[in-house]
Design an enzyme around this catalytic site. Structure first.
Site, PDB file in Angstrom:
ATOM      1  CE  LYS A  66      -4.249  -1.746   2.147  1.00 22.64           C
ATOM      2  NZ  LYS A  66      -5.236  -1.504   3.221  1.00 22.64           N
ATOM      3  N   GLY A 129      -1.873   3.200  13.647  1.00 20.93           N
ATOM      4  CA  GLY A 129      -1.241   2.615  12.464  1.00 20.93           C
ATOM      5  C   GLY A 129      -1.893   3.081  11.178  1.00 20.93           C
ATOM      6  N   GLY A 130      -1.669   2.321  10.100  1.00 21.85           N
ATOM      7  CA  GLY A 130      -2.162   2.712   8.782  1.00 21.85           C
ATOM      8  C   GLY A 130      -3.668   2.849   8.700  1.00 21.85           C
ATOM      9  CG  ASP A 155       6.262   9.970  22.289  1.00 23.39           C
ATOM     10  OD1 ASP A 155       5.558  10.824  22.878  1.00 23.39           O
ATOM     11  OD2 ASP A 155       7.428   9.703  22.640  1.00 23.39           O
TER      12      ASP A 155
END
EC number: 1.1.1.25
Length: 277
Positions: A66, A129-130, A155
């Protein structure tokens, strides 16, 4: 001439996309076929050039390509560039154009179970995440103004929030803090792999104090009801698993390629059936 579509990834044998799209082509009496292509990471560039040369009309992109695919495309949609990943490619006038339908597909899925507009809702995203990134930017894109992000590593949540360009109020939280604050949200979205088969006893957040009418959505669909969804259901929440997101992102890609609208409910029932539901 028969139109060719497909999906590239590795592994790819488990993909439900061919079944879903080929049924939609048949249902709409379209002369088209959708095929799953196994593509190794080191051969991605060659595969993309080959698909373009073959005149493929469009294709989906799944793990692990991706992000890497972006360098092989002629054009990238602004939202996909913001997300930093492409999952849908349209072949138009000899050019390969990359889009991301994951986030928009999720937003459409969420709207399908919400009785009210999402714009005024306070939302908590679990994970950074993605998938979380795609959902965050797509929610912001439709005008949602309050989206907090909780992650095991705070973070990472801060990094996601720092990348925003829209006018969104966001706070980065630890999962412990999110557990305490859960009653303040209208919608909670679980975007991690925690709770996926076979680790079904795991959950990123213990659901214990939701307010009435809260929506809890999990992008996982194996199992159909993760631990977080089971706990949310016990609290009286409206729950949604990942099948809706999968179907809506696929339907959106189908629309982009063909200009036709597939039957969402038919797609959904087919996927549930294939998953053994």
């Amino acid at each position: 001439m028969k139109q060719l579509y497909g999906v590239i990834g590795n592994p790819i044998g488990h993909s439900l996309s061919p079944v879903m799209h080929n049924d939609a082509f048949e249902h709409l009496n379209m002369d088209a076929h959708y095929h799953a292509f196994l593509v190794e990471e080191e051969l991605l560039g060659e595969a993309v050039r080959g698909l373009k040369a073959l005149g493929i009309s469009g294709f989906n992109v799944t793990t692990p390509h991706k992000v890497a695919i972006m360098e092989y495309l002629d054009e990238i949609d602004p939202l996909a560039r913001k997300i930093g990943a492409v999952n849908t490619v349209v072949h138009k006038d000899g050019r390969l154009i990359g889009y991301n339908t994951d986030g928009i597909g999720f937003v459409r899925a969420l709207q399908s179970i919400s009785n009210e507009p999402l714009q005024g809702k306070r939302i908590l995203l679990l994970g950074s995440g993605g998938a979380s990134r795609a959902i965050y930017f797509s929610l912001a894109d439709v005008g949602v103004k309050e989206i907090d992000v909780a992650n095991r590593t705070v973070d990472k949540a801060k990094e996601l929030i720092a990348a925003r360009t829209a006018d969104v109020n966001s706070v980065a939280l630890s999962l412990e803090k999110a557990t305490e604050e859960q009653g303040n949200y209208d919608i909670i979205i679980q975007t991690t792999t925690i709770g996926m088969h076979p680790h079904v006893e795991h959950t990123p957040l213990q659901i214990c104090s939701l307010k009435k009418g809260t929506i809890v959505s999990d992008i996982i669909y194996n199992p159909f009801e993760t631990k977080i969804l089971c706990e949310a259901k016990e609290q009286g929440a409206i729950i949604q698993n990942g099948i809706d997101m999968f179907v809506y992102q696929g339907a959106l890609a189908f629309e982009m390629w063909t200009g036709r609208t597939p039957n969402i409910e038919r797609m959904k029932q087919l996927v549930i059936e294939k998953l053994g539901g």
